[in-house]
Enzyme design. Structure first.
Site, PDB file in Angstrom:
ATOM      1  N   TRP A 121       1.687   1.864  -3.446  1.00 52.12           N
ATOM      2  CA  TRP A 121       0.491   2.412  -4.392  1.00 52.12           C
ATOM      3  C   TRP A 121       0.552   3.883  -4.005  1.00 52.12           C
ATOM      4  O   TRP A 121       0.383   4.511  -4.965  1.00 52.12           O
ATOM      5  CB  TRP A 121      -0.744   1.955  -3.733  1.00 52.12           C
ATOM      6  CG  TRP A 121      -1.405   0.854  -4.491  1.00 52.12           C
ATOM      7  CD1 TRP A 121      -1.232  -0.551  -4.160  1.00 52.12           C
ATOM      8  CD2 TRP A 121      -1.915   0.662  -5.852  1.00 52.12           C
ATOM      9  NE1 TRP A 121      -1.821  -1.505  -4.945  1.00 52.12           N
ATOM     10  CE2 TRP A 121      -2.191  -0.683  -6.301  1.00 52.12           C
ATOM     11  CE3 TRP A 121      -2.251   1.622  -6.866  1.00 52.12           C
ATOM     12  CZ2 TRP A 121      -2.591  -1.090  -7.164  1.00 52.12           C
ATOM     13  CZ3 TRP A 121      -2.568   1.242  -8.031  1.00 52.12           C
ATOM     14  CH2 TRP A 121      -2.926  -0.097  -8.268  1.00 52.12           C
ATOM     15  N   ASN A 149     -10.975   2.504   3.116  1.00 51.70           N
ATOM     16  CA  ASN A 149     -10.524   2.319   1.897  1.00 51.70           C
ATOM     17  C   ASN A 149     -11.488   1.473   1.134  1.00 51.70           C
ATOM     18  O   ASN A 149     -11.779   1.965  -0.273  1.00 51.70           O
ATOM     19  CB  ASN A 149      -9.263   1.623   1.676  1.00 51.70           C
ATOM     20  CG  ASN A 149      -8.799   1.336   0.338  1.00 51.70           C
ATOM     21  OD1 ASN A 149      -8.677   2.252  -0.590  1.00 51.70           O
ATOM     22  ND2 ASN A 149      -8.634   0.317  -0.207  1.00 51.70           N
ATOM     23  N   TRP A 193     -16.476  11.554 -12.375  1.00 49.66           N
ATOM     24  CA  TRP A 193     -15.615  11.133 -11.374  1.00 49.66           C
ATOM     25  C   TRP A 193     -15.155  12.305 -10.641  1.00 49.66           C
ATOM     26  O   TRP A 193     -14.710  12.518  -9.232  1.00 49.66           O
ATOM     27  CB  TRP A 193     -14.552  10.456 -11.797  1.00 49.66           C
ATOM     28  CG  TRP A 193     -13.677  10.780 -12.915  1.00 49.66           C
ATOM     29  CD1 TRP A 193     -13.982  10.369 -14.149  1.00 49.66           C
ATOM     30  CD2 TRP A 193     -12.519  11.387 -12.741  1.00 49.66           C
ATOM     31  NE1 TRP A 193     -13.010  11.125 -14.911  1.00 49.66           N
ATOM     32  CE2 TRP A 193     -12.121  11.641 -13.962  1.00 49.66           C
ATOM     33  CE3 TRP A 193     -11.817  12.179 -11.819  1.00 49.66           C
ATOM     34  CZ2 TRP A 193     -10.944  12.469 -14.361  1.00 49.66           C
ATOM     35  CZ3 TRP A 193     -10.629  12.747 -12.014  1.00 49.66           C
ATOM     36  CH2 TRP A 193     -10.286  13.039 -13.150  1.00 49.66           C
ATOM     37  N   TRP A 208     -21.468  11.424 -19.345  1.00 53.06           N
ATOM     38  CA  TRP A 208     -21.765  11.366 -17.663  1.00 53.06           C
ATOM     39  C   TRP A 208     -23.034  12.273 -17.670  1.00 53.06           C
ATOM     40  O   TRP A 208     -23.312  13.235 -18.243  1.00 53.06           O
ATOM     41  CB  TRP A 208     -20.764  12.262 -17.093  1.00 53.06           C
ATOM     42  CG  TRP A 208     -19.107  11.874 -17.232  1.00 53.06           C
ATOM     43  CD1 TRP A 208     -18.194  12.404 -17.671  1.00 53.06           C
ATOM     44  CD2 TRP A 208     -18.778  10.786 -16.346  1.00 53.06           C
ATOM     45  NE1 TRP A 208     -17.006  11.570 -17.451  1.00 53.06           N
ATOM     46  CE2 TRP A 208     -17.531  10.410 -16.644  1.00 53.06           C
ATOM     47  CE3 TRP A 208     -19.350   9.649 -15.885  1.00 53.06           C
ATOM     48  CZ2 TRP A 208     -16.809   9.381 -16.389  1.00 53.06           C
ATOM     49  CZ3 TRP A 208     -18.745   8.415 -15.340  1.00 53.06           C
ATOM     50  CH2 TRP A 208     -17.410   8.426 -15.784  1.00 53.06           C
ATOM     51  N   TRP A 219     -10.097   7.864  -7.544  1.00 55.30           N
ATOM     52  CA  TRP A 219     -11.163   8.004  -8.201  1.00 55.30           C
ATOM     53  C   TRP A 219     -10.978   7.647  -9.933  1.00 55.30           C
ATOM     54  O   TRP A 219     -12.085   6.863 -10.317  1.00 55.30           O
ATOM     55  CB  TRP A 219     -11.656   9.675  -8.183  1.00 55.30           C
ATOM     56  CG  TRP A 219     -12.302  10.071  -6.942  1.00 55.30           C
ATOM     57  CD1 TRP A 219     -11.993  10.285  -5.902  1.00 55.30           C
ATOM     58  CD2 TRP A 219     -13.833   9.667  -6.720  1.00 55.30           C
ATOM     59  NE1 TRP A 219     -12.826  10.336  -4.728  1.00 55.30           N
ATOM     60  CE2 TRP A 219     -13.992   9.800  -5.321  1.00 55.30           C
ATOM     61  CE3 TRP A 219     -14.791   9.289  -7.714  1.00 55.30           C
ATOM     62  CZ2 TRP A 219     -15.163   9.807  -5.085  1.00 55.30           C
ATOM     63  CZ3 TRP A 219     -15.880   8.883  -7.193  1.00 55.30           C
ATOM     64  CH2 TRP A 219     -16.255   9.631  -5.993  1.00 55.30           C
ATOM     65  N   GLU A 241       0.922  -1.074   0.045  1.00 57.34           N
ATOM     66  CA  GLU A 241       0.113  -0.128  -0.063  1.00 57.34           C
ATOM     67  C   GLU A 241       0.822   1.325   0.156  1.00 57.34           C
ATOM     68  O   GLU A 241       0.811   2.270  -0.541  1.00 57.34           O
ATOM     69  CB  GLU A 241      -1.027   0.119   1.214  1.00 57.34           C
ATOM     70  CG  GLU A 241      -2.033  -1.035   1.058  1.00 57.34           C
ATOM     71  CD  GLU A 241      -2.836  -1.265  -0.100  1.00 57.34           C
ATOM     72  OE1 GLU A 241      -3.288  -0.110  -0.713  1.00 57.34           O
ATOM     73  OE2 GLU A 241      -2.974  -2.311  -0.866  1.00 57.34           O
TER      74      GLU A 241
HETATM   75  C1  LIG Z   1     -11.595   7.091  -4.305  1.00 54.92           C
HETATM   76  C2  LIG Z   1     -10.507   7.063  -3.439  1.00 54.92           C
HETATM   77  C3  LIG Z   1      -9.987   8.165  -2.800  1.00 54.92           C
HETATM   78  C4  LIG Z   1      -8.671   8.104  -1.929  1.00 54.92           C
HETATM   79  N1  LIG Z   1      -8.179   9.169  -1.714  1.00 54.92           N
HETATM   80  C5  LIG Z   1      -7.011   9.250  -0.944  1.00 54.92           C
HETATM   81  C6  LIG Z   1      -6.613  10.399  -0.356  1.00 54.92           C
HETATM   82  O1  LIG Z   1      -7.062  11.681  -0.704  1.00 54.92           O
HETATM   83  N2  LIG Z   1      -5.600  10.334   0.484  1.00 54.92           N
HETATM   84  C7  LIG Z   1      -5.034   9.225   0.926  1.00 54.92           C
HETATM   85  O2  LIG Z   1      -4.002   9.310   1.397  1.00 54.92           O
HETATM   86  N3  LIG Z   1      -5.524   8.049   0.141  1.00 54.92           N
HETATM   87  C8  LIG Z   1      -6.630   8.185  -0.440  1.00 54.92           C
HETATM   88  N4  LIG Z   1      -7.109   6.872  -0.697  1.00 54.92           N
HETATM   89  C9  LIG Z   1      -6.364   5.579  -0.535  1.00 54.92           C
HETATM   90  C10 LIG Z   1      -6.865   5.004   0.817  1.00 54.92           C
HETATM   91  O3  LIG Z   1      -8.089   4.828   0.937  1.00 54.92           O
HETATM   92  C11 LIG Z   1      -6.362   5.568   1.995  1.00 54.92           C
HETATM   93  O4  LIG Z   1      -4.882   5.828   1.992  1.00 54.92           O
HETATM   94  C12 LIG Z   1      -6.560   4.719   3.161  1.00 54.92           C
HETATM   95  O5  LIG Z   1      -7.934   4.493   3.431  1.00 54.92           O
HETATM   96  C13 LIG Z   1      -6.178   5.403   4.427  1.00 54.92           C
HETATM   97  O6  LIG Z   1      -6.075   4.780   5.613  1.00 54.92           O
HETATM   98  P1  LIG Z   1      -5.043   4.077   6.433  1.00 54.92           P
HETATM   99  O7  LIG Z   1      -4.140   5.023   6.589  1.00 54.92           O
HETATM  100  O8  LIG Z   1      -5.722   3.257   7.487  1.00 54.92           O
HETATM  101  O9  LIG Z   1      -4.375   3.202   5.419  1.00 54.92           O
HETATM  102  P2  LIG Z   1      -3.489   1.655   5.370  1.00 54.92           P
HETATM  103  O10 LIG Z   1      -4.294   0.629   4.968  1.00 54.92           O
HETATM  104  O11 LIG Z   1      -2.920   1.619   6.852  1.00 54.92           O
HETATM  105  O12 LIG Z   1      -2.276   2.034   4.480  1.00 54.92           O
HETATM  106  C14 LIG Z   1      -1.065   2.818   4.954  1.00 54.92           C
HETATM  107  C15 LIG Z   1      -0.912   3.930   4.029  1.00 54.92           C
HETATM  108  O13 LIG Z   1      -0.726   3.493   2.658  1.00 54.92           O
HETATM  109  C16 LIG Z   1      -1.246   4.540   1.636  1.00 54.92           C
HETATM  110  N5  LIG Z   1      -2.124   4.055   1.039  1.00 54.92           N
HETATM  111  C17 LIG Z   1      -3.043   2.988   1.265  1.00 54.92           C
HETATM  112  N6  LIG Z   1      -3.704   2.741   0.133  1.00 54.92           N
HETATM  113  C18 LIG Z   1      -3.712   3.364  -0.762  1.00 54.92           C
HETATM  114  C19 LIG Z   1      -3.973   3.763  -2.157  1.00 54.92           C
HETATM  115  N7  LIG Z   1      -4.958   2.880  -2.659  1.00 54.92           N
HETATM  116  N8  LIG Z   1      -3.584   4.704  -2.760  1.00 54.92           N
HETATM  117  C20 LIG Z   1      -2.576   5.567  -2.525  1.00 54.92           C
HETATM  118  N9  LIG Z   1      -2.075   5.508  -1.101  1.00 54.92           N
HETATM  119  C21 LIG Z   1      -2.597   4.346  -0.152  1.00 54.92           C
HETATM  120  C22 LIG Z   1      -1.915   5.804   2.619  1.00 54.92           C
HETATM  121  O14 LIG Z   1      -0.613   6.763   2.887  1.00 54.92           O
HETATM  122  C23 LIG Z   1      -2.054   4.943   4.005  1.00 54.92           C
HETATM  123  O15 LIG Z   1      -2.057   5.828   5.114  1.00 54.92           O
HETATM  124  C24 LIG Z   1      -8.171   6.861  -1.634  1.00 54.92           C
HETATM  125  C25 LIG Z   1      -8.688   5.575  -2.223  1.00 54.92           C
HETATM  126  C26 LIG Z   1      -9.861   5.783  -3.142  1.00 54.92           C
HETATM  127  C27 LIG Z   1     -10.625   4.449  -3.729  1.00 54.92           C
END
Ligand SMILES: Cc1cc2nc3c(=O)[nH]c(=O)nc-3n(C[C@H](O)[C@H](O)[C@H](O)COP(=O)(O)OP(=O)(O)OC[C@H]3O[C@@H](n4cnc5c(N)ncnc54)[C@H](O)[C@@H]3O)c2cc1C
Length: 488
Positions: free
Chosen positions: A288, A352, A370, A317, A393, A285
């Protein structure tokens, strides 16, 4: 203010609000007496749709950071640069006033950020002031992880493979924490508790996201001590605390990705692609996060809210303001969607799995652009980050790089049954459904007639016909174009 032989250093803080493992701060302090500055840019923040709770989080973290810097005798100054166009003049004036020799900054990657930093560097250079930039927000410099033909990766698994090779070769190390310096006779500025135009969030929201590096470290440690082992199996269940909840801290730079990586490696005997599946998945993650920021640099049109796949710009859209409002306010009549949107509105964060579910619902079942969802998320997320939000998105709407194929549309009811089987998450956010059994709670409309829940709306859309409508719209698109990179 300082004698002619002293080389005053300025660290310009942005999304790196921490003392530990801060590359620019460490470099500045190693060169000479250091002063820190943060710019308040409310006009720019509004243009970027930055959420009030995120701005509040910045201010609260600045307050904590100012105290920590104070212990090292590094004053933190606050200056107003309402728009980033104002940054060069504001910083020049400060540099003159303090006789700054070098400005240090950690790189940021959006188009506006890049332009701002270039303009600042030009202005300061003309006055003989050097600007030094550092890689800090990412593990790898954008442009350094490329395909064999020298282009940015568009497929995550291929990008990750190269990251793994690089990590095997050399692991990005943590930087040194500055030692206390001699007092400078420059007072730190008070940190405002509010910036005009950004309302202070309710205390209940603030309490969920305490400010400061200690809190970020506490989250990281408690996650990597235990929860990381269950990450792979629990991360998709929104009623469980299965994820780290570090995103707000990472986005504001209260903790660094290097600190996260090292903590995860430590609990997995230094392995990142083998060993404990939880740790490997979590590092995945973090990659990502890395991937989407590289995409932002490699394909700048996504930074301008254009689709990564240009042919999807032709999608028809729907303009459906009432349905959009129902989605935004959590009253679509689909409990999992509404509960998720309530979580966003009340906490500034959404799980997420649910971000994907609500994004698919908006862009597929409602066939709404979107960009509407991206903007609404940005206006409410405490972890709002252009690259990750745009990436998420565009993944969900099948307009992005390595995104969900358009024909694989999540069914919100099946997602609800699969990931919130007992309806605990739904019942927490929609207490009016708490009396329903674990089958009915996902789809109260199915109860019909007399059994319907009085204060819960009927679904605003039929899932089958709306799915067919989305499939038809995507099928009608012109053939896929190859995505150009830099030169656009
Ligand atoms: C539509 C959509 C919008 C999102 N918008 C954002 C946003 O504005 N900011 C944001 O930080 N994340 C975003 N995410 C990614 C993800 O949902 C969040 O990072 C995550 O839910 C944060 O929770 P956590 O810190 O407990 O994550 P964990 O699961 O503990 O992951 C650790 C870290 O990895 C990074 N990460 C995890 N998943 C992703 C991912 N899919 N893409 C990029 N980085 C990721 C984050 O920095 C996160 O804190 C988005 C995902 C989707 C599907």
């Amino acid at each position: 203010m300082n004698d002619a032989n002293v080389h005053m250093q300025l660290i310009w803080l942005r999304s790196d609000l921490r003392l530990l493992d801060n590359t620019a701060l460490s470099a500045a302090a190693a060169r000479g007496p250091t002063v820190a500055v943060f710019l308040l840019s409310p006009q720019q923040w509004r243009e970027h749709d930055d959420a009030p709770c995120k701005v509040d989080f910045w201010l609260r973290n600045l307050e904590v950071l100012s105290r920590a810097l104070g212990q090292l005798n590094i004053p933190l100054l606050i200056r107003n640069a309402p728009h980033w166009d104002d940054a060069p003049a504001v910083l020049l004036e400060l540099c003159r006033q303090l006789q700054v020799d070098t400005v240090h900054l950690n790189e940021e990657y959006g188009i506006h950020e890049t332009r701002r930093d270039a303009a600042v560097a030009r202005t300061l250079k003309a006055e003989g002031i050097e600007v030094r930039r550092y890689l800090d927000q990412l593990l790898f410099k954008p442009g350094s992880v490329l395909t064999k033909t020298g282009t940015y990766f568009q497929v995550f698994s291929q990008f990750r493979k190269v990251c793994y090779e690089r990590l095997h070769h050399s692991l990005p190390g943590l930087v040194r924490t500055p030692a206390p310096q001699a007092p400078l006779n420059i007072a730190s500025d008070a940190i405002a508790t509010q910036v005009e135009g950004f309302e202070v969030p309710p205390q209940s929201l603030r309490d969920l996201w305490p400010a400061g590096e200690e809190e970020a470290r506490r989250r990281l440690d408690s996650f990597t001590d235990v929860q990381i082992d269950y990450y792979q199996s629990e991360r998709d269940f929104p009623a469980k605390p299965g994820t780290s909840q570090l995103s707000a801290y990472l986005a504001a730079g209260v903790i660094s990705p290097r600190q996260c990586l090292h903590a995860a490696l430590q609990c997995n005997q230094g392995e990142f692609e083998s060993g404990k599946i939880g740790a490997v998945t979590w590092i995945n993650e973090l990659l990502w996060r890395e991937f989407y920021k590289h995409i932002l640099v490699g394909y700048p049109r996504v930074s301008r809210h254009r689709a990564f796949r240009p042919e999807t710009e032709a999608l028809a859209w729907r303009n459906a303001p009432e349905e959009l409002a129902a989605w935004q306010q959590g009253r679509t009549g689909l409990p999992i969607i509404d509960a998720a949107m309530r979580q966003l509105l009340e906490t500034g964060w959404m799980h997420n799995r649910l971000r994907m579910v609500v994004a698919m619902f908006l862009t597929k079942n409602l066939l709404i652009d979107w960009r509407e969802g991206e903007r609404f998320f940005m206006r409410h997320l405490i972890d709002g980050d252009l690259a990750a939000n745009n990436g998420g998105w565009q993944w969900s709407s099948s307009t992005g790089t390595d995104s969900a194929p358009y024909f694989r549309i999540f069914n919100p009811l099946s997602q609800s049954v699969k990931f919130d089987a007992d309806g605990l998450f739904i019942k927490h956010w929609l207490p009016q459904l708490s009396g329903l059994d674990k089958k009915a709670v996902h789809d109260p409309a199915h109860l019909g007639g007399l059994f319907g829940v009085a204060d819960y709306p009927a679904p605003i859309v039929d899932l089958n016909t709306s799915r067919a409508r989305a499939l038809a719209a995507f099928k009608n698109l012109p053939p896929r174009q190859t995505a150009g990179s830099h030169h656009e």
